[in-house]
Design a protein around this motif. Sequence first.
Motif, PDB file in Angstrom:
ATOM      1  N   ASP A  37     -11.447   2.649   2.220  1.00  0.00           N
ATOM      2  CA  ASP A  37     -11.878   2.505   0.830  1.00  0.00           C
ATOM      3  C   ASP A  37     -12.772   3.665   0.399  1.00  0.00           C
ATOM      4  OD1 ASP A  37     -10.501   0.131   0.273  1.00  0.00           O
ATOM      5  OD2 ASP A  37     -12.099  -1.093   1.109  1.00  0.00           O
ATOM      6  N   THR A  38     -12.637   4.020  -0.902  1.00  0.00           N
ATOM      7  CA  THR A  38     -13.369   5.157  -1.457  1.00  0.00           C
ATOM      8  C   THR A  38     -13.914   4.793  -2.834  1.00  0.00           C
ATOM      9  OG1 THR A  38     -11.454   6.057  -2.621  1.00  0.00           O
ATOM     10  CG2 THR A  38     -11.768   6.765  -0.322  1.00  0.00           C
ATOM     11  N   GLN A  39     -14.590   5.752  -3.450  1.00  0.00           N
ATOM     12  CA  GLN A  39     -15.077   5.576  -4.816  1.00  0.00           C
ATOM     13  C   GLN A  39     -13.916   5.303  -5.776  1.00  0.00           C
ATOM     14  OE1 GLN A  39     -18.424   5.508  -5.811  1.00  0.00           O
ATOM     15  NE2 GLN A  39     -17.535   4.742  -7.724  1.00  0.00           N
ATOM     16  N   GLU A  40     -12.779   5.881  -5.504  1.00  0.00           N
ATOM     17  CA  GLU A  40     -11.596   5.644  -6.347  1.00  0.00           C
ATOM     18  C   GLU A  40     -11.209   4.161  -6.351  1.00  0.00           C
ATOM     19  OE1 GLU A  40      -6.883   6.864  -6.450  1.00  0.00           O
ATOM     20  OE2 GLU A  40      -8.300   8.259  -5.526  1.00  0.00           O
ATOM     21  N   ASP A  41     -11.296   3.519  -5.184  1.00  0.00           N
ATOM     22  CA  ASP A  41     -11.012   2.080  -5.102  1.00  0.00           C
ATOM     23  C   ASP A  41     -12.038   1.290  -5.909  1.00  0.00           C
ATOM     24  OD1 ASP A  41      -8.758   1.785  -3.025  1.00  0.00           O
ATOM     25  OD2 ASP A  41     -10.200   3.093  -2.014  1.00  0.00           O
ATOM     26  N   ILE A  42     -13.289   1.682  -5.798  1.00  0.00           N
ATOM     27  CA  ILE A  42     -14.357   1.007  -6.546  1.00  0.00           C
ATOM     28  C   ILE A  42     -14.115   1.134  -8.040  1.00  0.00           C
ATOM     29  CG2 ILE A  42     -16.820   1.116  -7.152  1.00  0.00           C
ATOM     30  CD1 ILE A  42     -17.308   1.951  -4.200  1.00  0.00           C
ATOM     31  N   ASP A  43     -13.860   2.344  -8.511  1.00  0.00           N
ATOM     32  CA  ASP A  43     -13.663   2.575  -9.948  1.00  0.00           C
ATOM     33  C   ASP A  43     -12.485   1.769 -10.487  1.00  0.00           C
ATOM     34  OD1 ASP A  43     -15.789   4.352  -9.786  1.00  0.00           O
ATOM     35  OD2 ASP A  43     -14.501   6.139  -9.773  1.00  0.00           O
ATOM     36  N   TRP A  44     -11.368   1.811  -9.760  1.00  0.00           N
ATOM     37  CA  TRP A  44     -10.172   1.099 -10.200  1.00  0.00           C
ATOM     38  C   TRP A  44     -10.403  -0.407 -10.227  1.00  0.00           C
ATOM     39  CZ3 TRP A  44      -6.891  -2.540  -8.089  1.00  0.00           C
ATOM     40  CH2 TRP A  44      -5.695  -2.761  -8.783  1.00  0.00           C
ATOM     41  N   LEU A  45     -11.015  -0.915  -9.152  1.00  0.00           N
ATOM     42  CA  LEU A  45     -11.226  -2.351  -9.032  1.00  0.00           C
ATOM     43  C   LEU A  45     -12.219  -2.870 -10.066  1.00  0.00           C
ATOM     44  CD1 LEU A  45     -10.050  -4.553  -7.295  1.00  0.00           C
ATOM     45  CD2 LEU A  45     -11.851  -4.134  -5.617  1.00  0.00           C
ATOM     46  N   CYS A  46     -13.300  -2.136 -10.306  1.00  0.00           N
ATOM     47  CA  CYS A  46     -14.274  -2.555 -11.328  1.00  0.00           C
ATOM     48  C   CYS A  46     -13.622  -2.650 -12.695  1.00  0.00           C
ATOM     49  CB  CYS A  46     -15.457  -1.590 -11.373  1.00  0.00           C
ATOM     50  SG  CYS A  46     -16.604  -1.791 -10.011  1.00  0.00           S
ATOM     51  N   LYS A  47     -12.862  -1.647 -13.039  1.00  0.00           N
ATOM     52  CA  LYS A  47     -12.177  -1.650 -14.333  1.00  0.00           C
ATOM     53  C   LYS A  47     -11.222  -2.835 -14.437  1.00  0.00           C
ATOM     54  CE  LYS A  47      -9.361   1.189 -17.379  1.00  0.00           C
ATOM     55  NZ  LYS A  47      -8.684   2.451 -17.590  1.00  0.00           N
ATOM     56  N   LYS A  48     -10.457  -3.074 -13.381  1.00  0.00           N
ATOM     57  CA  LYS A  48      -9.495  -4.171 -13.374  1.00  0.00           C
ATOM     58  C   LYS A  48     -10.202  -5.524 -13.515  1.00  0.00           C
ATOM     59  CE  LYS A  48      -5.457  -4.211 -12.684  1.00  0.00           C
ATOM     60  NZ  LYS A  48      -4.356  -4.265 -13.676  1.00  0.00           N
ATOM     61  N   VAL A  49     -11.233  -5.746 -12.723  1.00  0.00           N
ATOM     62  CA  VAL A  49     -11.957  -7.025 -12.732  1.00  0.00           C
ATOM     63  C   VAL A  49     -12.592  -7.290 -14.096  1.00  0.00           C
ATOM     64  CG1 VAL A  49     -14.005  -8.211 -11.821  1.00  0.00           C
ATOM     65  CG2 VAL A  49     -12.393  -7.105 -10.255  1.00  0.00           C
ATOM     66  N   LEU A  50     -13.263  -6.292 -14.643  1.00  0.00           N
ATOM     67  CA  LEU A  50     -13.991  -6.498 -15.893  1.00  0.00           C
ATOM     68  C   LEU A  50     -13.088  -6.641 -17.107  1.00  0.00           C
ATOM     69  CD1 LEU A  50     -16.975  -4.067 -15.338  1.00  0.00           C
ATOM     70  CD2 LEU A  50     -16.949  -6.559 -15.096  1.00  0.00           C
ATOM     71  N   ASN A  51     -11.855  -6.171 -16.998  1.00  0.00           N
ATOM     72  CA  ASN A  51     -10.941  -6.243 -18.137  1.00  0.00           C
ATOM     73  C   ASN A  51      -9.869  -7.320 -18.022  1.00  0.00           C
ATOM     74  OD1 ASN A  51     -11.803  -4.028 -20.018  1.00  0.00           O
ATOM     75  ND2 ASN A  51     -11.666  -2.908 -18.101  1.00  0.00           N
ATOM     76  N   LEU A  52      -9.866  -8.067 -16.915  1.00  0.00           N
ATOM     77  CA  LEU A  52      -8.919  -9.171 -16.787  1.00  0.00           C
ATOM     78  C   LEU A  52      -9.174 -10.182 -17.897  1.00  0.00           C
ATOM     79  CD1 LEU A  52      -8.850 -10.078 -12.989  1.00  0.00           C
ATOM     80  CD2 LEU A  52      -6.971  -9.157 -14.335  1.00  0.00           C
TER      81      LEU A  52
END
Length: 150
Positions: A37-52
């Motif tokens: 896991d990297t910062q890219e995973d964090i960025d993608w996942l945060c965006k996905k979670v907050l916009n569901l």
Amino acid sequence: MKVVIQRVSEANVVIEGNKVAEIDNGLLILLGIVNEDTQEDIDWLCKKVLNLRIFPDENGVMNMSLIDFGGDIIVVSQFTLHASTKKGNRPSYIKAAKPDVAIPLYEQFVKSLQSEVGKPIQTGEFGADMKVHLINDGPVTIIIDSKNRD
């Protein structure tokens, strides 16, 4: 990076008899981290979670994101999300990142959520024996793995 997201009407985390986190309407997020896991995973996942769009609008339809709804968040580290059960009956956790890798990523995930939401994110305690209490609202439970983006 893998999350189990539960929409809750209330949730709390207790460690050694002390309540360390508590929210009403919002999300309880269980977070599992692997070495890759990297910062890219964090960025993608945060965006996905907050916009569901999993919160009800004025008509009761799941049409609002957490940001639209204004809910709160608890994040709990959960290495067991990466359990392998292929052999035998004892799960293997070999895929789960060790604390020296997982803790900084966990902390960055929480900071990234907080910067997007604009209010504090509550947490459990990394590595602690936690009692997680929740009332799953709906019930709504969603699993997202940042390695399965396609």
